[in-house]
Design an enzyme around this catalytic site. Sequence first.
Site, PDB file in Angstrom:
ATOM      1  N   ASP A 111       0.850  -1.211   0.000  1.00  0.00           N
ATOM      2  CA  ASP A 111       0.000   0.000   0.000  1.00  0.00           C
ATOM      3  C   ASP A 111       0.868   1.237   0.000  1.00  0.00           C
ATOM      4  OD1 ASP A 111      -1.852  -1.833   0.856  1.00  0.00           O
ATOM      5  OD2 ASP A 111      -1.793  -1.128   2.945  1.00  0.00           O
TER       6      ASP A 111
HETATM    7  N1  URA Z   1      -0.955  -5.740   4.285  1.00  0.00           N
HETATM    8  C1  URA Z   1      -1.358  -4.470   4.240  1.00  0.00           C
HETATM    9  O1  URA Z   1      -2.304  -4.086   4.927  1.00  0.00           O
HETATM   10  N2  URA Z   1      -0.711  -3.631   3.421  1.00  0.00           N
HETATM   11  C2  URA Z   1       0.336  -4.003   2.662  1.00  0.00           C
HETATM   12  O2  URA Z   1       0.898  -3.175   1.939  1.00  0.00           O
HETATM   13  C3  URA Z   1       0.743  -5.332   2.726  1.00  0.00           C
HETATM   14  C4  URA Z   1       0.086  -6.191   3.541  1.00  0.00           C
END
Ligand code: URA
Length: 228
Positions: free
Chosen positions: A104
């Site tokens: 993310d």
């Molecule tokens: N879980 C999440 O919430 N975000 C990520 O980027 C990877 C795993």
Amino acid sequence: MRRLDQLLSSLGYCSRKEAQALCDEGRVLVGSEVLDDASRRVDPDQVKLDDEPLEFPNGLLVMLHKPVGLVCSHDEKEGPRVYDLLPERWQQRDPKVTSIGRLDKDTSGLLLFTDQGALVQRLTSPRHHVDKVYLATLDREATPEMSEAFARGLELVEGNERVKTLPAVLKPLGDRRAEVTLREGKYHQVRRMFTAVGAQVTSLERTRFGEWSLGDLPAGEWRAIPLP
Ligand code: URA
């Protein structure tokens, strides 16, 4: 052995036509010989352009320490991209250089990139059991009950459906920090799993992906790793 013009264009150096111009200018060496014909078949490891060996002529695998605030999309409209931290020429490579899975925008840590499609498949498929390890900071302490729920698998809402997560390991570390090990990569999975057990993630970093660890690689930097 590959045709030089095809090789240079697939590595993003120039178009196939421009490869002949580079040869005409005497800028391409094969071993110690100046190459004058761009249609010649060459060993990629023997080629030098402007006295430099070609970059990853037989396939590329690198790890990046992704900082918070960048998106994993190729699309510039979605904001500053992780691809902007990599050499610009790589965006012209064919096969394309892509991240292996995504993080993310608000997550930092270890992100792999490759031009090897089969490797992407192998490392992202839950069937292959590749562990991904995350360090989460929470708004409260992680509890043994949360660890049990992660181990059992949780139901997450996806559109109109509920999907069950694979068993995951949650290790409370104190100071509202916890280590989470997953074998799959659903959208925002770590954050959604904590939400499902009543906690919020305030920061998240991936520290390991399969056999590769972030180590002391500084945020924003990348380094090459050998193809497995
Ligand atoms: N879980 C999440 O919430 N975000 C990520 O980027 C990877 C795993």
